[in-house]
Design a protein around this motif. Structure first.
Motif, PDB file in Angstrom:
ATOM      1  N   ASN A   1       0.874  -1.175   0.000  1.00 22.79           N
ATOM      2  CA  ASN A   1       0.000   0.000   0.000  1.00 22.79           C
ATOM      3  C   ASN A   1       0.912   1.226   0.000  1.00 22.79           C
ATOM      4  O   ASN A   1       1.509   1.556   1.025  1.00 22.79           O
TER       5      ASN A   1
ATOM      6  N   LYS B   1       0.129   4.262  -0.274  1.00 26.06           N
ATOM      7  CA  LYS B   1      -0.527   5.443   0.326  1.00 26.06           C
ATOM      8  C   LYS B   1      -0.314   6.671  -0.554  1.00 26.06           C
ATOM      9  O   LYS B   1      -0.231   6.553  -1.770  1.00 26.06           O
TER      10      LYS B   1
ATOM     11  N   ALA C   1      -0.268  -0.512  15.268  1.00 26.46           N
ATOM     12  CA  ALA C   1       0.958  -1.072  14.677  1.00 26.46           C
ATOM     13  C   ALA C   1       1.244  -0.486  13.294  1.00 26.46           C
ATOM     14  O   ALA C   1       2.247  -0.813  12.673  1.00 26.46           O
TER      15      ALA C   1
HETATM   16  C1  PEP Z   1      -0.706   0.024   6.104  1.00 24.07           C
HETATM   17  O1  PEP Z   1      -0.848   1.223   6.001  1.00 24.07           O
HETATM   18  O2  PEP Z   1      -1.538  -0.729   5.590  1.00 24.07           O
HETATM   19  C2  PEP Z   1       0.439  -0.475   6.855  1.00 24.07           C
HETATM   20  C3  PEP Z   1       0.401  -1.697   7.297  1.00 24.07           C
HETATM   21  O3  PEP Z   1       1.481   0.407   7.083  1.00 24.07           O
HETATM   22  P1  PEP Z   1       2.914   0.070   7.741  1.00 24.07           P
HETATM   23  O4  PEP Z   1       3.412  -1.200   7.103  1.00 24.07           O
HETATM   24  O5  PEP Z   1       3.768   1.243   7.423  1.00 24.07           O
HETATM   25  O6  PEP Z   1       2.674  -0.104   9.196  1.00 24.07           O
END
Ligand code: PEP
Length: 250
Positions: A9, A11, A171
């Protein structure tokens, strides 16, 4: 046997040029990987160019959200037919950042999952508790509410197409990973909910990803848990080396 699925992801990151550079590296280094499903989810504006690189390869393409209507007066939205036109096979729905900042609810998630399935996209549906809820011993209640209401009203065949991503909000992007045992406990709980909602066959065939600070160093132990079938990766998906490290370590 459920096949491991690792999805990145990205983002709100990467210009089109940066996205093309990253996916080109991922594609060339993941060449020949057949035992893991690999998916990248760039921003909307980069989907089409990224698709030109991954089309016909073992790297799948996903979007980070969708709107449930196909077209019309819905300024700013992107629909299933448009995502398919851009080359997507997958779509992330109900990410905690959308629930937190953009008013996403179980009801809107449910409408989006319905639209994705009707239009032939594979939904990756995110569920998970925040820190306050975990500390108040509410993690199971929140996950139950997300799973039962976001995935309400689908047939067994539809459910088998859905991927669930358990992402404890505490997390995500924090560097704090749920321990493999903590993650497995919730994944097992989600599978038992899916069994209650449908049956054993549905529950056993659905893939449940873990998300929350997954890195090459912790991927192997997390993916080794009985009910963890892959990862939804944020930060570590923005660099080819770490994303590929996760894929290699599972
Ligand atoms: C996420 O945004 O789906 C995610 C798991 O982010 P990260 O791996 O940075 O914690």
């Amino acid at each position: 046997m459920r096949k491991i699925i690792i999805a990145g992801n990205w983002k709100l990151n990467k210009t089109i040029a940066e996205a093309v550079e990253l996916v080109s590296e991922i594609k060339s280094q993941a060449d020949g990987v057949t035992n893991v499903d690999i998916v990248v989810c760039p921003v909307f504006t980069a989907l089409s160019e990224v698709n030109k690189i991954v089309a016909g390869s073992n790297v799948g393409l996903g979007a980070q959200d969708l709107y449930w209507e196909d077209s019309g007066a819905f300024t700013g939205e992107v629909s299933v037919p448009l995502l398919k036109d851009a080359g997507c096979q997958y779509v992330i729905i109900g990410h905690s950042e959308r629930r937190q900042y953009f008013g996403e609810t179980n009801e809107t998630v449910n409408s989006k999952v319905k639209a994705a399935l009707a239009g032939g996209l594979i939904p990756i549906v995110c569920v998970g508790e925040n820190l306050e809820q975990r500390e108040a011993d509410k993690a199971f209640d929140v996950v139950k509410d997300h799973v039962e209401n976001s995935l309400k009203g689908f047939s067994a065949d539809e459910m088998k197409k859905i991927i669930v991503a358990y992402e404890p909000v505490w997390a995500i992007g924090t560097g704090k990973t749920a321990s493999p045992a903590q993650a497995q406990e919730i994944h097992n709980f989600i599978r038992s909910l899916l069994k209650e909602m449908h049956n054993d066959e549905v529950a056993e065939s659905m893939r449940i990803q873990y998300g929350g600070s997954v890195k090459p160093e912790n991927a192997k132990e997390l993916m080794g848990q009985k009910d963890i079938d892959g990862a939804l990766v944020g930060g570590a998906a923005l660099k080819a080396e770490s994303f590929l490290g996760i894929i290699k370590n599972c």
